[in-house]
Motif scaffolding. Structure first.
Motif, PDB file in Angstrom:
ATOM      1  N   GLY A   1       4.304   0.882  10.674  1.00  0.00           N
ATOM      2  CA  GLY A   1       3.249   1.881  10.808  1.00  0.00           C
ATOM      3  C   GLY A   1       2.377   1.931   9.563  1.00  0.00           C
ATOM      4  N   PHE A   2       1.324   2.695   9.677  1.00  0.00           N
ATOM      5  CA  PHE A   2       0.362   2.795   8.568  1.00  0.00           C
ATOM      6  C   PHE A   2      -0.198   4.220   8.593  1.00  0.00           C
ATOM      7  CE2 PHE A   2      -3.574   1.664   6.228  1.00  0.00           C
ATOM      8  CZ  PHE A   2      -3.004   0.948   5.193  1.00  0.00           C
ATOM      9  N   GLU A   3       0.605   5.137   8.045  1.00  0.00           N
ATOM     10  CA  GLU A   3       0.286   6.552   8.152  1.00  0.00           C
ATOM     11  C   GLU A   3      -0.596   7.032   7.004  1.00  0.00           C
ATOM     12  OE1 GLU A   3       3.670   9.153   8.892  1.00  0.00           O
ATOM     13  OE2 GLU A   3       4.832   7.380   9.426  1.00  0.00           O
ATOM     14  N   LYS A   4      -1.524   7.904   7.354  1.00  0.00           N
ATOM     15  CA  LYS A   4      -2.380   8.532   6.357  1.00  0.00           C
ATOM     16  C   LYS A   4      -1.518   9.363   5.422  1.00  0.00           C
ATOM     17  CE  LYS A   4      -6.778  11.000   6.125  1.00  0.00           C
ATOM     18  NZ  LYS A   4      -7.804  11.697   6.924  1.00  0.00           N
ATOM     19  N   GLY A   5      -1.759   9.224   4.130  1.00  0.00           N
ATOM     20  CA  GLY A   5      -0.987   9.954   3.141  1.00  0.00           C
ATOM     21  C   GLY A   5       0.221   9.197   2.631  1.00  0.00           C
ATOM     22  N   LYS A   6       0.638   8.162   3.370  1.00  0.00           N
ATOM     23  CA  LYS A   6       1.780   7.350   2.941  1.00  0.00           C
ATOM     24  C   LYS A   6       1.362   5.992   2.401  1.00  0.00           C
ATOM     25  CE  LYS A   6       5.841   9.129   5.236  1.00  0.00           C
ATOM     26  NZ  LYS A   6       7.092   8.754   5.946  1.00  0.00           N
ATOM     27  N   PHE A   7       0.086   5.645   2.621  1.00  0.00           N
ATOM     28  CA  PHE A   7      -0.399   4.341   2.185  1.00  0.00           C
ATOM     29  C   PHE A   7      -1.785   4.466   1.562  1.00  0.00           C
ATOM     30  CE2 PHE A   7       2.634   3.447   5.519  1.00  0.00           C
ATOM     31  CZ  PHE A   7       3.324   2.341   5.043  1.00  0.00           C
ATOM     32  N   VAL A   8      -2.021   3.673   0.536  1.00  0.00           N
ATOM     33  CA  VAL A   8      -3.386   3.470   0.055  1.00  0.00           C
ATOM     34  C   VAL A   8      -4.003   2.369   0.911  1.00  0.00           C
ATOM     35  CG1 VAL A   8      -2.972   4.261  -2.305  1.00  0.00           C
ATOM     36  CG2 VAL A   8      -2.574   1.848  -1.731  1.00  0.00           C
ATOM     37  N   PRO A   9      -5.318   2.165   0.843  1.00  0.00           N
ATOM     38  CA  PRO A   9      -5.972   1.201   1.743  1.00  0.00           C
ATOM     39  C   PRO A   9      -5.717  -0.258   1.373  1.00  0.00           C
ATOM     40  CG  PRO A   9      -7.568   2.172   0.266  1.00  0.00           C
ATOM     41  CD  PRO A   9      -6.304   2.916   0.046  1.00  0.00           C
ATOM     42  N   VAL A  10      -4.484  -0.689   1.583  1.00  0.00           N
ATOM     43  CA  VAL A  10      -4.079  -2.078   1.327  1.00  0.00           C
ATOM     44  C   VAL A  10      -3.310  -2.576   2.541  1.00  0.00           C
ATOM     45  CG1 VAL A  10      -2.661  -3.599  -0.096  1.00  0.00           C
ATOM     46  CG2 VAL A  10      -3.961  -1.756  -1.182  1.00  0.00           C
ATOM     47  N   VAL A  11      -3.734  -3.699   3.113  1.00  0.00           N
ATOM     48  CA  VAL A  11      -3.080  -4.259   4.291  1.00  0.00           C
ATOM     49  C   VAL A  11      -2.695  -5.704   3.999  1.00  0.00           C
ATOM     50  CG1 VAL A  11      -3.329  -4.868   6.729  1.00  0.00           C
ATOM     51  CG2 VAL A  11      -4.388  -2.773   5.853  1.00  0.00           C
ATOM     52  N   SER A  12      -1.397  -5.996   4.118  1.00  0.00           N
ATOM     53  CA  SER A  12      -0.894  -7.352   3.932  1.00  0.00           C
ATOM     54  C   SER A  12      -0.430  -7.929   5.269  1.00  0.00           C
ATOM     55  CB  SER A  12       0.272  -7.364   2.943  1.00  0.00           C
ATOM     56  OG  SER A  12      -0.177  -7.347   1.604  1.00  0.00           O
ATOM     57  N   PHE A  13      -0.728  -9.205   5.484  1.00  0.00           N
ATOM     58  CA  PHE A  13      -0.315  -9.846   6.742  1.00  0.00           C
ATOM     59  C   PHE A  13      -0.184 -11.342   6.533  1.00  0.00           C
ATOM     60  CE2 PHE A  13      -4.840 -10.517   6.710  1.00  0.00           C
ATOM     61  CZ  PHE A  13      -5.062 -11.687   7.423  1.00  0.00           C
ATOM     62  N   ASN A  14       0.379 -12.010   7.506  1.00  0.00           N
ATOM     63  CA  ASN A  14       0.409 -13.463   7.567  1.00  0.00           C
ATOM     64  C   ASN A  14       0.121 -13.901   8.991  1.00  0.00           C
ATOM     65  OD1 ASN A  14       0.950 -14.678   4.962  1.00  0.00           O
ATOM     66  ND2 ASN A  14       2.935 -13.624   5.024  1.00  0.00           N
ATOM     67  N   LEU A  15      -0.269 -15.175   9.154  1.00  0.00           N
ATOM     68  CA  LEU A  15      -0.515 -15.760  10.468  1.00  0.00           C
ATOM     69  C   LEU A  15       0.467 -16.898  10.696  1.00  0.00           C
ATOM     70  CD1 LEU A  15      -4.420 -15.961  10.659  1.00  0.00           C
ATOM     71  CD2 LEU A  15      -2.916 -14.274  11.742  1.00  0.00           C
ATOM     72  N   GLY A  16       1.471 -16.634  11.541  1.00  0.00           N
ATOM     73  CA  GLY A  16       2.445 -17.663  11.866  1.00  0.00           C
ATOM     74  C   GLY A  16       3.058 -18.281  10.630  1.00  0.00           C
TER      75      GLY A  16
ATOM     76  N   GLY B   1       0.797  -1.223   0.000  1.00  0.00           N
ATOM     77  CA  GLY B   1       0.000   0.000   0.000  1.00  0.00           C
ATOM     78  C   GLY B   1       0.827   1.269   0.000  1.00  0.00           C
ATOM     79  N   ARG B   2       2.145   1.142   0.029  1.00  0.00           N
ATOM     80  CA  ARG B   2       3.032   2.314   0.116  1.00  0.00           C
ATOM     81  C   ARG B   2       2.837   3.226  -1.091  1.00  0.00           C
ATOM     82  NH1 ARG B   2       5.851   6.341   1.092  1.00  0.00           N
ATOM     83  NH2 ARG B   2       7.974   6.306   1.927  1.00  0.00           N
ATOM     84  N   ILE B   3       2.566   4.505  -0.805  1.00  0.00           N
ATOM     85  CA  ILE B   3       2.447   5.516  -1.851  1.00  0.00           C
ATOM     86  C   ILE B   3       3.831   6.084  -2.132  1.00  0.00           C
ATOM     87  CG2 ILE B   3       1.457   7.758  -2.477  1.00  0.00           C
ATOM     88  CD1 ILE B   3      -0.851   7.139  -0.547  1.00  0.00           C
ATOM     89  N   LEU B   4       4.222   6.114  -3.398  1.00  0.00           N
ATOM     90  CA  LEU B   4       5.507   6.688  -3.755  1.00  0.00           C
ATOM     91  C   LEU B   4       5.388   8.203  -3.907  1.00  0.00           C
ATOM     92  CD1 LEU B   4       5.947   3.638  -4.420  1.00  0.00           C
ATOM     93  CD2 LEU B   4       7.560   4.422  -6.168  1.00  0.00           C
ATOM     94  N   PRO B   5       6.451   8.944  -3.645  1.00  0.00           N
ATOM     95  CA  PRO B   5       6.422  10.410  -3.808  1.00  0.00           C
ATOM     96  C   PRO B   5       6.513  10.795  -5.279  1.00  0.00           C
ATOM     97  CG  PRO B   5       8.606   9.721  -3.102  1.00  0.00           C
ATOM     98  CD  PRO B   5       7.745   8.476  -3.101  1.00  0.00           C
TER      99      PRO B   5
END
Length: 378
Positions: free
Chosen positions: A294-309, A148-152
């Motif tokens: 972190g997940f800062e407003k303006g630095k990320f679009v609404p995409v969240v990646s994760f894993n479980l164990g 979700g990282r927004i590039l400058p």
């Protein structure tokens, strides 16, 4: 179903899109740019009106710069294969999708990868230091479909302009979600997916070209200069050979109308608040691992990646599906991005809300993820 796979395609389409597609099929089903009868001319006019709306929405100089394609991937291919030569050098980011990397590798053009860090300043320096005398283009994603990282991109555009380098952007994850102004950001080529943040049907994309494209990727009938076997490189007509996707184009126009009515900032604020809710909730779940600091407003679009164990990401996505939650597991066609977060083998579970999702859906999803996590012993 709680649909949280909107980075792949938006699961719910607004009324503006559905009505526009119905109009294309019910009232304007004629070959635009070919037939001179009334219905054909009406279809041609309707397409031109969408060109105008696209140009205005993305800050292009005019409708004549708007090329309709089969998708964002086709648009990227048009740029990389139509503008660059084997002797050129290009710089891409470390978060690129295979829509960029595969055609780039196929061409054999020399490229370097600029690492995207948590610091925009460091990221910009990484781009700067890779510039060579034969660097012709910088091409990068507007936002990662994995982290979700927004590039400058505005500042990257400044670097490109100051060095006389062309600048191309893959806006598959950014269009309709973050503000993109081609003139302000010095973007020469903007590649857009219609079916994601613009809520259009699948099978329609856009390339907005503020600079020329020397080579076409496909040739055929354009409705003009039909006496000649030679095709030109006039934008847009020589890059739209064959019959264009009228329902998709009008649906795209409806999607832009919807996004403008809601407001890009309002859409982003709503979607980001849901993604942040996911991020914060997942961070408290046993075994859960997130991949951004972190997940800062303006630095990320609404995409969240994760894993479980040690669970396979596809397995987690399948378990969510059993609870009627649509997620996506795997590499998301972006192995370069996964290499940057060390998930090339495992992939990630990706959740991406849209403007139609609610806080209640997010809370239910978090409860299910927590339940899945607690049933595992690893």
């Amino acid at each position: 179903m709680i649909y949280l796979d909107n980075s792949a395609t938006t699961g719910r389409k607004p009324a503006e899109v559905i009505l526009a597609v119905q109009k294309a099929l019910n009232e304007l089903s004629a070959n635009p740019g070919r037939s001179g009868h009334k219905k054909g001319m009406q279809a041609t006019t309707a397409i031109y009106r969408v060109r105008e709306r696209v140009a205005d929405f993305f800050g292009a100089e005019g409708a004549e710069q708007v090329i309709f394609t089969s998708g964002c991937t086709a648009a990227v291919n048009f740029v990389l294969k139509g503008v660059l030569k084997r002797t050129d050098h290009i710089i891409v980011s470390s978060l690129e999708h295979n829509a960029v990397m595969r055609p780039l590798v196929k061409t054999g053009i020399n490229y370097d990868i600029a690492e995207v860090s948590n610091s925009d300043e460091e990221t910009l320096e990484n781009f700067k230091r890779l510039i060579k005398p034969n660097t012709k283009m910088v091409f990068c994603t507007a936002a990662s479909n994995v982290t979700g990282r927004i590039l400058p991109i505005e500042k990257i555009g400044e670097i490109a302009k100051n060095h006389g380098i062309l600048f191309g952007v893959d806006a598959a994850q950014g269009s309709g979600v973050i503000e993109i102004d081609m003139k302000k950001m010095n973007i020469d080529y903007l590649c857009v997916a219609g079916h994601k943040g613009l809520y259009a049907p699948m099978g329609i994309g856009v390339l907005i070209a503020r600079r020329g494209i020397e080579n076409t990727l496909l040739e055929g009938g354009t409705g003009s200069n039909s006496e000649s076997f030679d095709s030109g490189n006039t934008i847009p007509e020589d890059f739209e050979s064959g019959t264009v996707n009228l329902p998709g184009i009008l649906g795209l126009g409806g999607g832009i109308d919807f996004v403008k009515r809601k407001g890009v900032k309002n859409i982003y604020n709503h979607e980001f608040s849901l993604a942040k809710r996911l991020y914060n909730g997942i961070s408290k779940i046993p075994l859960a691992k997130l991949y951004t600091d972190g997940f800062e407003k303006g630095k990320f679009v609404p995409v969240v990646s994760f894993n479980l164990g040690k669970m396979n990401s596809a397995e987690v996505a399948d378990l969510l599906n059993r609870y009627n939650i649509a997620a996506r597991g795997g590499l998301h066609c972006a192995p370069l991005a996964h290499s940057s977060i060390s998930t090339l083998k495992s992939g990630t579970v990706r959740l991406s809300p849209s403007v139609f999702n609610t806080a209640g859906e997010i809370d239910f999803t978090l409860k299910v993820i927590d339940k899945i996590s607690r049933t595992r012993k690893d």
